[in-house]
Write a protein that holds these residues in place. Structure first.
Motif, mmCIF file in Angstrom:
data_model
loop_
_atom_site.group_PDB
_atom_site.id
_atom_site.type_symbol
_atom_site.label_atom_id
_atom_site.label_comp_id
_atom_site.label_asym_id
_atom_site.label_seq_id
_atom_site.Cartn_x
_atom_site.Cartn_y
_atom_site.Cartn_z
ATOM 1 N N SER D 175 0.706 -1.125 -0.052
ATOM 2 C CA SER D 175 -0.057 -0.074 -0.028
ATOM 3 C C SER D 175 0.878 1.299 -0.160
ATOM 4 N N VAL D 196 -6.661 -4.620 0.290
ATOM 5 C CA VAL D 196 -5.413 -4.039 0.380
ATOM 6 C C VAL D 196 -4.577 -4.704 1.511
ATOM 7 N N ALA D 207 -5.555 3.545 2.423
ATOM 8 C CA ALA D 207 -5.827 2.768 0.956
ATOM 9 C C ALA D 207 -7.620 2.647 1.308
#
Lengths: 345, 345, 345, 345
Positions: D175, D196, D207
């Motif tokens: 991420s 994520v 994210a």
């Protein structure tokens, strides 16, 4: 230099013209070795192509030797033997980036149309980096003239757009040079059936020699019926239109199977009837295309590997000073049985 | 049971009919919970659909509960809540294997057409394994009725065939229920421009609410001009025809950009003029399609993920005994502003 | 009936077993006419396939005659001659709808593995509608046995996944039956170069006869170098792995060109080293696949059209009572030069 | 002019350097307005990039104003505002014609690597016609700096290679800026799930804000298990690797569903274990790619249409004379929470 010049509808003349010069940085001047005549040149002579003005040197096909280059040309040097694509492509504009060279915003089909062409001793080719191709070592020059236009046209507009697949069924409507170019290249994909349709028995005979699995003379108006009989009543997966008149396009509508494709190559002068009243639910696809010549590198490889023999399309040979005879021969193909003619400059 | 029966052109009646029974091993009997009316039902009532004979129970959309199954049904059991696809698919024939369920040799669009349909308390659904879909846990029944036909139709025939891509430009010609279904699903692919064209300002207002970036009333005959102005003179990458008359199809021909696609959804009653005299060199693609409903699993996921809200298409609700009122409302959409009506059985 | 039964690692026996019976509505019982032995059968006998338990009748290939059918079978009737796919597919589950029959949730490769197989007088085939294929009129039974597994495997996992195109370059690593099956079917797409790599000169000789443009014996450890030399230093567009050990997969990593594809067919028993430290920027694609047999209809058409001659893979013939000799011959291929053996039941 | 110069592993200096001059006909000199720092610049400073020699001006991203052009430049004029692609592409070589600009035989990633880069007042950009892009009217300069590298990288290597589709499931492993670039652009295709995975809770929080439907901290070693739980035991359709170490790539192997794709973005320094002993039959695809920046025109349109807001990636701003502070901030992202930093020249 000698050059064949369009002088208005019905008129052409072999004239003396100054040798062309570099105009833009991307230009190359190419000395022509071999060129040919295209059906489109006959259209121009009929006055059908408004963009081509009297005074224009004709021709958009050929192989030659690079004579000089502009400062922006990095891919070629004087002395390089090159194939000239019928399509000039900048490689930079939105269309070129999508591989749609035919719609290049500063190119496309301009040679022998909007700018002087290849039926001459020399030609100026714009966007040389992306519009010329190195001739492979030991390549046959005459064979490669067929890669300027006719073979990429048959292949891209007919075969690639037609998504031909192994085991599939294909009909090619029209067995002239362009239909035969599609016939030669459709065999790259091993279809099970290749049905060629024409009204000229001589050309149908050629089609059989060139690989057609069936040949149909459509003069009796029963071609659709016969195609259906040959395909279990279903029609063909791909129908390639290689004539350019309403009747042949509508024949394609009649013979395309559900889920099939009509790939148009023909240059049409009139609208056609699209029978959406029944085709709307047939899950078909219709494609049109002015050749992009993006497949030229692929075709060069197939020629080198002997998967494709372009010389089968060549029937007659002339020198540049006899180019008017070449036009006569090519223009009366029904009698002369001409397919493509080679003109040595 | 109660059922709406087609009685010949202009005639329909809510009648008592025997509950259907399993006939083939792959059949399921489904108790209808919710159904709806399709534009095609109106076509049948006009007498336009020759395959639909008087005596037929209408309707090809709905959700319900499985009542009984034939011995070949393995994917469903009595009591399962199911979505009924408008297309019956054997999953076995050559067309089904290619995902062309619409042309299934023993199915296709037969419900409410060649066999009795869903505007009734019960329906027999052939090829149940491949023609019904489990309702996801907690799904909204009304929303999913929109997945029987209209949403897969807009999505498959318009959006998927139209190959819509991020940043591209799309025109949807026709802002009725089917055009709006295309509008809802085209947004899956994040086009930059979605231009909706209609002659009804109310529907254009809806289009704006549903996500159109521009709305054009074409009553003045200047739609093509306006689309060109909105697209830098180029036209749209994808033109979706969602009406089904020659004028709207030809508008698509006028507004498609070089390299673009015309994706036809409209049910056409007449041929159209295809202007190959200039389109032959535009590198375009035209597609037709009877919906296959192969995208139903994908659409179910987008509904569950709240990427698609099918209920936006529902404007009116009725019970089965009032289905004739529902037809009135749906049949006079210009006045009632009806899009899709829900009928609870 | 007679049947070859797996009795645990290293053990098999030709036994008397009861004729199978219909169990599920979608079942067919097929009387075997011809079957064969697969490399996978040898894996089972080594004890490498955990899902195959002692007592199992082996075999997943064959042609036969339908003996009886369950009530859900609509596509076949007793007396029909059929090709049996090695993959059983319901046609209904999420994977089958995507054409991934290999991962059918109630099928996949189960014949001769999780359920009794085809090396017997009769076999029960589940999901018969979608797992059997009608033999075309006049088809050669032996030839079509090659379409149960080996040809779709070479074609789907190697050629289709490898996206072979006209004029492209292909390397096939491994010239055993499966590599040769890829070699036969890769020619559907007219690549310019087909380089076959093996350590057995006999098999390389066969590869040349079957259409390889170059054959390389990799015993000297210089195969990568030689492939680079044959491809202008670039490597191949498609590298097909048809062995299943780390060395051959890593050879594929070494010879794939930038932008190329490694299409794995090999059944691997160990992990391999993936050299992402340089491959991360090579724009390559690696594919794996258990054959889906979705290409069977296409392959049937190519056989009928004589674009593919599957009998070239057949080297030996036996009767069912001599099947243990057939295993000996097939299991010692280096000595017997066996490719595929036919067993007549 | 001021320029940031690489001085060997661990060493860099802001120096005075001569303004660059046109060298080749296709060159442009661009006055930099805004540039940024890439994770790759940190790799160079660690000494990991052998092609980058001491003395090199760093940087391969930026927007600027064309200062002068070589004679081969036709698409730009002095004064034009341009986006500089991190990839230089001739548009002519075999790779460029295939859209593989990253492997251009006279270009590719050379800026700030093999030739001087953009972290300076001026830069020489080769192949300007095909490597610069006009800034749209009214465009935000900072936003467009994100289109030099990070957004096309996330989009092409992760999203396009990952063939993300409406309703599908995606996992993004990592991420950081590049994972977030993939996250922003994956939403163009309306996947149902975007999971994520990272070990930094701050970045996982980002994210979520950027559109992840689920965020998993993998520090506990249970990420694969959790992904399986979130996807009904099946795994994800697309696993995007955005870190570049063996552990994260192998996590992708564990979580990809049958029929799924692992799209690698990470720059790897070591080989990874590819578990073909079970993946051989999972019908998966693995892709690698150095960004080609062929999607730049598409991304420009999505930014103009407000489908993508690149500024969400920008966290800090500096002037060129403070570029060493910018490196400090960017190099300690765990503490500074930096994503992308803007440097105004």
């Amino acid at each position: 230099m000698k050059a064949l010049v369009y002088r208005g509808p019905g008129l052409k003349a072999l004239e003396d013209r100054p040798k062309p010069a570099i105009k833009d940085p991307g230009d190359a001047i190419v000395k022509i070795l071999k060129t040919t005549i295209c059906g489109t040149d006959l259209h121009i002579l009929k006055g059908d192509v408004a963009t081509c003005r009297p005074g224009r040197i004709l021709g958009h096909e050929g192989v030659g030797v690079v004579d000089s280059i502009g400062p922006g040309v990095t891919a070629f040097r004087p002395g390089d033997k090159v194939l000239i694509s019928c399509i000039s492509a900048c490689g930079t504009c939105e269309y070129c980036r999508r591989g749609m060279y035919s719609h290049c915003t500063t190119g496309g089909w301009i040679l022998g149309n909007e700018i002087d062409g290849t039926q001459a001793e020399y030609v100026r080719t714009p966007h040389a980096n992306t519009s010329l191709y190195h001739l492979p070592e030991g390549a046959d020059e005459e064979a490669l003239v067929m890669l300027s236009d006719i073979l990429p046209t048959g292949f891209e507009c007919g075969v690639l757009n037609g998504k031909v697949a192994p085991g599939s069924s294909v009909a090619i409507v029209g067995s002239g040079p362009i239909g035969l170019a599609a016939l030669l290249t459709v065999q790259f994909y091993s279809p099970a059936q290749i049905i060629v349709i024409d009204i000229d028995d001589n050309r149908l005979g050629l089609a059989r020699q060139f690989g057609a699995t069936q040949a149909i003379n459509s003069a009796d108006g029963k071609a659709a019926e016969k195609v259906k009989a040959l395909t279990g009543g279903r029609g063909v997966d791909t129908a390639i239109e290689a004539v350019g008149v309403p009747e042949t396009f509508e024949l394609c509508e009649d013979i395309v199977a559900p889920g099939g494709i009509i790939a148009n190559i023909g240059v049409h002068g009139k609208k056609v009837d699209l029978h959406l009243e029944w085709l709307w639910e047939q899950n078909i696809e219709i494609t049109t295309r002015l050749v992009d010549t993006v497949s030229t590198p692929m075709l060069l490889k197939t020629v080198q590997a002997k998967k494709l023999d372009p010389k089968r399309l060549i029937t007659h040979r002339f020198t540049l000073d006899k180019i008017e005879d070449a036009y006569d021969t090519f223009g009366h193909a029904a009698d002369t049985h001409a397919l493509k003619v080679i003109i040595a400059a």
